[in-house]
Design an enzyme around this catalytic site. Sequence first.
Site, PDB file in Angstrom:
ATOM      1  N   THR A   1       3.841  -3.598  -6.583  1.00  0.00           N
ATOM      2  CA  THR A   1       3.618  -2.895  -5.320  1.00  0.00           C
ATOM      3  C   THR A   1       4.837  -2.046  -4.954  1.00  0.00           C
ATOM      4  OG1 THR A   1       2.139  -4.614  -4.544  1.00  0.00           O
ATOM      5  CG2 THR A   1       3.126  -3.245  -2.856  1.00  0.00           C
TER       6      THR A   1
ATOM      7  N   GLU B   1       4.526 -12.080   2.654  1.00  0.00           N
ATOM      8  CA  GLU B   1       4.196 -10.905   1.845  1.00  0.00           C
ATOM      9  C   GLU B   1       5.385  -9.951   1.756  1.00  0.00           C
ATOM     10  OE1 GLU B   1       1.949 -10.021  -0.313  1.00  0.00           O
ATOM     11  OE2 GLU B   1       0.663  -8.687   0.831  1.00  0.00           O
TER      12      GLU B   1
HETATM   13  N1  HSE Z   1      -0.924  -1.348   1.601  1.00  0.00           N
HETATM   14  C1  HSE Z   1      -0.126  -1.774   0.501  1.00  0.00           C
HETATM   15  C2  HSE Z   1       0.043  -0.619  -0.465  1.00  0.00           C
HETATM   16  C3  HSE Z   1      -0.794  -2.936  -0.138  1.00  0.00           C
HETATM   17  O1  HSE Z   1      -0.942   0.047  -0.769  1.00  0.00           O
HETATM   18  O2  HSE Z   1       1.175  -0.389  -0.887  1.00  0.00           O
HETATM   19  C4  HSE Z   1      -0.183  -3.415  -1.383  1.00  0.00           C
HETATM   20  O3  HSE Z   1      -0.824  -4.565  -1.833  1.00  0.00           O
END
Ligand code: HSE
Length: 319
Positions: free
Chosen positions: A184, A131
């Site tokens: 993201t 990831e």
């Molecule tokens: N926790 C991460 C965010 C997850 O919110 O940036 C992204 O998929």
Amino acid sequence: MSKTIKVFSPATIGNIGPGFDVLGLAVKGMGDTVEVWKTSCDKIVIEEILNADHDITKDPDKNTAGIAAREVLRLLKMNRGIGMRITKGMPAGSGLGSSAASAAAAAYAVSKLFDDKLSKMDLILPATLAEEYVSGGFFADNVAPALLGGATLTRSSVPLDVTHLGSISDLIVVLALPHIQILTKDARDILPSEVEMKNFVSNMANACLIASAFSTDNYKLFSRSLKDIVIEPVRSTLIPGFDEVKAVAMEAGADGMTISGAGPAVFAITNKKKKAPIIEDAMARTFKKNKIDCRTLLTTPSHKGSLQVTSDDFDFFNH
Ligand code: HSE
């Protein structure tokens, strides 16, 4: 012919509201499937990627399934060749853990291929490393629930410390997936580097209550804690119509609505079967009014997380 192991991993909401990078939840109805088999060479080869809505690299060093497979082999201290086939079951860049589902499924499948010596907990680290390659951040709030099912809490990323919280049996999740893409990385880059103390306290209190709600199967606790006053106000600016969609969802009877992960997917919650389609319809109509096409899904938590699929007619909607 060498045996093939096929694994399904569900979509995930990570973060759950105020639990930024900490709380994640697996949901039914969408997910990725990864098949793996041994080969006679010493390389990982991604033979096929099916059903992808955009170009996904087959380079095993750049694809999350390939990287997770490599990291599991490293943990097992094995230098073996593997063939892989990935079937995507959700849109990329939607905030539902698409890359995490592929990573989790690949990690679990490779472990099963080599005698199932690693636990799902052991597989969180290899899947999180995968990831990290695509998101630029090291967080397990998608891969942990994709592997373990239910809700999970990541106390620390380095060293990785994940706790499985449990689930809420009467929770209905109303998902809306607007047809826009948010990376993201971009959704992280806009976040503030400092947080006001009162906002920090509010998010921390609500995140703690969510953890308690999932640990004790208590919808009432969850219904009053889905409030994020730190991340949501910033990220919602990337989602056209967000405030209006939230307002109509609440008017239609939702107990809360926020962004799923980095977005653009959003989710509302209820425990009333009759209200759920009304909330769903209100959210879809309001996105459309804002000229955003969207797909919706009424779903519930996936209690099992990643699982080996043994028949061809696997009913992924119920896992
Ligand atoms: N926790 C991460 C965010 C997850 O919110 O940036 C992204 O998929």
